[in-house]
Motif scaffolding. Structure first.
Motif: not given
Length: 165
Positions: A20-23, A36-39, A55-56, A69-74
């Motif tokens: 899943p994701g959110r537009l 979101p993290g935890g998905t 991730a965006i 586009f991944n946020t840290p810590p990725h």
């Protein structure tokens, strides 16, 4: 925000990564979504995998790729899948994953990944010649654009990330 189902398939239709994701919205680059993290994501029908970081994602309207586009810590700052043009219907975006990936690591290294898988699937899944040519052309373009931080790879995702916090 509207929920969306993000579904990658392999050539021939087999289910690949799905989650899943959110537009978040649209701009000149395409449609943006948050994962979101935890998905919980799945590779095919495999066991759930928890995404540790947010991730965006960007789904361009007429291009043969999708980007995360991944946020840290990725470790990967940007992960771009070479795919068919994303298609939207009934709350779902879907595309065929064509194996090749362009990755920019946080340390700046640029990687073209899964060339071996791409070569194997050309035979195993009977990729048509025009699909092979389009995937290779797209990968070369992405290596340049991601490496030189052109277009949506210049930090355009930061505006969308700011809307999620």
């Amino acid at each position: 925000m509207t929920d969306v189902r993000i579904v990658y398939r392999k050539y021939g239709g087999a289910l690949h990564w799905n989650h899943p994701g959110r537009l978040l919205g649209e701009d000149e680059h395409g449609v943006w979504a948050e994962v979101p993290g935890g998905t919980l994501a799945r590779k095919g029908e495999g066991p759930p995998v928890t995404w540790e970081s947010t991730a965006i994602m960007l789904f361009p309207r007429n291009a043969w790729w999708t980007a995360s586009f991944n946020t840290p810590p990725h470790r990967a700052e940007i992960y771009v899948d070479v795919t068919t043009v994303p298609e939207w219907r009934d709350g779902e975006v879907t595309m065929l994953d064509l194996d090749l990936d362009v990755i920019r690591m946080r340390d700046g290294r640029l990687i073209l990944d899964d060339e071996d898988e791409f070569a194997e699937h050309q035979v195993l899944l009977s990729y048509p010649p025009e699909l092979i040519t389009q995937a290779e052309t797209t990968a070369r373009w992405l290596l340049d654009a991601v490496g030189r931080r052109k277009g949506p790879f210049d930090g355009a995702h930061l505006e969308w990330l700011a809307r999620t916090t």
